[in-house]
Design a protein around this motif. Structure first.
Motif, mmCIF file in Angstrom:
data_model
loop_
_atom_site.group_PDB
_atom_site.id
_atom_site.type_symbol
_atom_site.label_atom_id
_atom_site.label_comp_id
_atom_site.label_asym_id
_atom_site.label_seq_id
_atom_site.Cartn_x
_atom_site.Cartn_y
_atom_site.Cartn_z
ATOM 1 N N CYS A 380 0.701 -1.181 -0.061
ATOM 2 C CA CYS A 380 -0.039 -0.033 0.044
ATOM 3 C C CYS A 380 0.876 1.287 0.112
ATOM 4 C CB CYS A 380 -0.954 0.037 1.190
ATOM 5 S SG CYS A 380 -1.671 -1.817 1.593
ATOM 6 N N SER A 381 0.893 2.024 -1.038
ATOM 7 C CA SER A 381 1.539 3.363 -1.055
ATOM 8 C C SER A 381 0.869 4.470 -0.563
ATOM 9 C CB SER A 381 1.876 3.646 -2.485
ATOM 10 O OG SER A 381 2.321 4.613 -2.882
ATOM 11 N N CYS A 382 1.491 5.131 0.317
ATOM 12 C CA CYS A 382 0.847 6.220 1.209
ATOM 13 C C CYS A 382 1.196 7.356 0.985
ATOM 14 C CB CYS A 382 0.849 5.860 2.735
ATOM 15 S SG CYS A 382 0.149 4.347 3.206
ATOM 16 N N ASN A 383 0.484 8.478 1.331
ATOM 17 C CA ASN A 383 0.912 9.997 0.871
ATOM 18 C C ASN A 383 2.029 10.376 1.721
ATOM 19 O OD1 ASN A 383 0.530 11.856 -0.935
ATOM 20 N ND2 ASN A 383 -1.366 12.767 -0.297
ATOM 21 N N ASP A 384 2.510 9.674 2.459
ATOM 22 C CA ASP A 384 3.593 10.194 3.380
ATOM 23 C C ASP A 384 4.960 9.524 2.866
ATOM 24 O OD1 ASP A 384 3.283 7.283 3.867
ATOM 25 O OD2 ASP A 384 3.322 7.710 6.225
ATOM 26 N N ASN A 385 5.046 9.152 1.460
ATOM 27 C CA ASN A 385 6.485 8.523 0.971
ATOM 28 C C ASN A 385 6.560 7.435 1.480
ATOM 29 O OD1 ASN A 385 6.322 11.254 -0.173
ATOM 30 N ND2 ASN A 385 8.083 12.175 0.901
ATOM 31 N N THR A 386 5.767 6.338 1.951
ATOM 32 C CA THR A 386 6.143 5.289 2.477
ATOM 33 C C THR A 386 5.174 3.921 1.632
ATOM 34 O OG1 THR A 386 4.490 4.980 4.141
ATOM 35 C CG2 THR A 386 6.745 6.054 4.633
ATOM 36 N N ILE A 387 5.595 2.844 1.498
ATOM 37 C CA ILE A 387 4.698 1.708 1.357
ATOM 38 C C ILE A 387 4.824 0.931 2.317
ATOM 39 C CG2 ILE A 387 4.648 -0.351 -0.378
ATOM 40 C CD1 ILE A 387 6.197 1.178 -2.510
#
Length: 441
Positions: A380-387
């Motif tokens: 899951c790619s999140c909008n905080d630059n993490t997966i």
């Protein structure tokens, strides 16, 4: 991702020095000494120095303990990971599973303590002097699940598509910089650049074919025959491409278009336009003779691929539906509303939400795959630059991948490989670590 290396807090608890004990005789203040920042940098020339020339042995500072408030909660999480394969033999839609409420979001074990990790900004630049004593991560991953094999540099803007045609030794990536780059899989070097008049919105590989969605057009290349076709019809940007029932379907600013390959003319003939969404269609997936479309109108529509009729409109999301994914008899969707929703068919055959997973930031993309032990996982790619990497169906966290900017594309490759493309233009190649794969109960 917040790279907080430039905002280090150097005050750490530790036993007071004799100089500070003497200075505090006139005060009841129990302030603890500071570690000398010049000593840490290896250049302190003061003697005697009023600050510590050693790391403290006390507990971590309050700043460190409170970092969970900036990201994931530091409290225990019972969220599990889980996810299944699409059953293409189920032609009548998603089957009702009477036990679907028994497994989603339940890890069956001890709660997982979630911490806030930050990548060291100085390490990224190659000049962190703290080494193993640095409180920030000197790694792009946590969890030891995967290994970064290569970083492909060249795109100047957001990577919006990644494709690896079957039988090819070339990887293709598309970007809003109006180019498709061709990468040699052996050397990792860029073997060619194709320029377009418009931004690349998405890419898809199906057999030897590569489809590229750009503004007002879909390009089709056959990597075996060198066939180069232009599929007209789209209005505005093409955001999503998928193949189902021997058709190519495209999500555009103006709805959904369908083409079918005509062997006699060696071309794709337009056959239908699916209308109903009131805003751009940005995600598509096919499962069990159904097409699922996610839109900027915050809805998901379910279409019959034989009649092209809309069967159901799902409106539980409150923001853009960025990605949809079929897994076994379930539909998974993610949105900028910070949720992943798991949908299952009820007794009447309609989809309803059976589980909602909450993140702290909006979600950009989903990708389902199997780890090195053939266990299903969800990226899951999140909008905080993490997966975030989750086991399915428990949604137990396996690890994280950090990126310079938000990851917009995750694509599965062969032999445990997968690829990510982010908003900085970087493409990365990853591989599951066989020895580090953990089991779930």
């Amino acid at each position: 991702m917040e790279m907080d290396g430039s905002k280090r807090v150097f005050q750490r608890l530790g036993p007071p020095s004799s100089q500070q004990q003497q200075g505090d005789n006139n005060s009841n203040n129990n302030r603890q000494p500071k570690v000398c920042i010049h000593w840490r940098a290896g250049r302190c020339n003061r003697f005697p120095c009023p600050f510590l020339h050693r790391e403290s042995q006390g507990p971590p500072p309050p700043h460190h303990q409170q970092q969970g408030n900036n990201g994931m909660s530091s409290s225990s999480s019972k969220r599990p990971h889980g996810f299944y394969e699409n059953d293409n033999n189920n032609r009548g839609g998603m089957r009702r599973n009477p036990n679907f409420n028994n497994t989603w979001g339940r890890s069956g074990g001890a709660a997982v303590v979630r911490k806030t990790e930050k990548v060291c900004n100085y390490w990224v630049k190659g000049n962190c002097t703290y080494g193993d004593t640095c409180r920030y991560l000197h790694s792009w991953t946590t969890g030891d699940c995967f290994t970064l094999l290569s970083q492909l540099e060249g795109h100047k803007k957001v990577v919006t598509g990644i494709a690896l045609p079957s039988g090819s030794d070339k990887l293709y990536s598309g970007s809003t910089d109006k180019t498709v780059r061709v990468w040699d899989c052996q050397s990792g070097q860029c073997a060619g650049v194709v320029d377009f008049d418009g931004e690349v919105g998405c890419m898809l590989s199906e057999g030897p074919w590569i489809f590229v969605g750009i503004t007002n057009l879909v390009k089709a290349w056959n990597t075996q025959t060198a066939t180069d076709l232009s599929l007209n019809g789209p209005v505005g940007q093409v955001y999503a491409l998928v193949v189902g029932n021997d058709m190519l379907l495209a999500g555009t600013e103006d709805g959904i278009l369908a083409w079918k390959y005509n062997g006699s003319t060696n071309n794709f003939d337009p056959i239908r336009a699916l209308t109903g969404h009131t805003h751009h269609v940005v995600s598509l997936v096919v499962g069990a003779n159904r097409l699922y479309s996610g839109s900027m109108d915050n809805s998901i529509r379910v279409w019959n691929l034989e009649t092209f009729q809309c069967l159901q409109i799902l409106t539980d999301h409150t923001s853009v539906v960025m990605s949809v994914l079929c897994w076994d008899q379930f539909l998974l969707s993610c949105s900028l509303d910070k949720t992943i929703k798991v949908w299952a068919a009820n007794e009447s055959g309609n989809l309803e939400v059976t589980y909602t997973h909450q993140e702290e930031r909006g979600l950009l993309a989903l990708c389902g795959m199997h780890d090195s032990e053939a266990k299903p996982v969800l990226l899951c790619s999140c909008n905080d630059n993490t997966i975030r990497v989750y086991d399915l169906p428990s949604f137990s966290e396996r690890g994280k991948i950090f990126s310079k900017e938000g990851v917009r594309r995750i694509e599965i490759g062969p032999a445990g490989l997968f690829f990510t493309g982010d908003e900085s233009g970087q493409v990365r190649v990853w591989k599951w670590s066989t020895e580090s794969s953990t089991s779930t109960s």
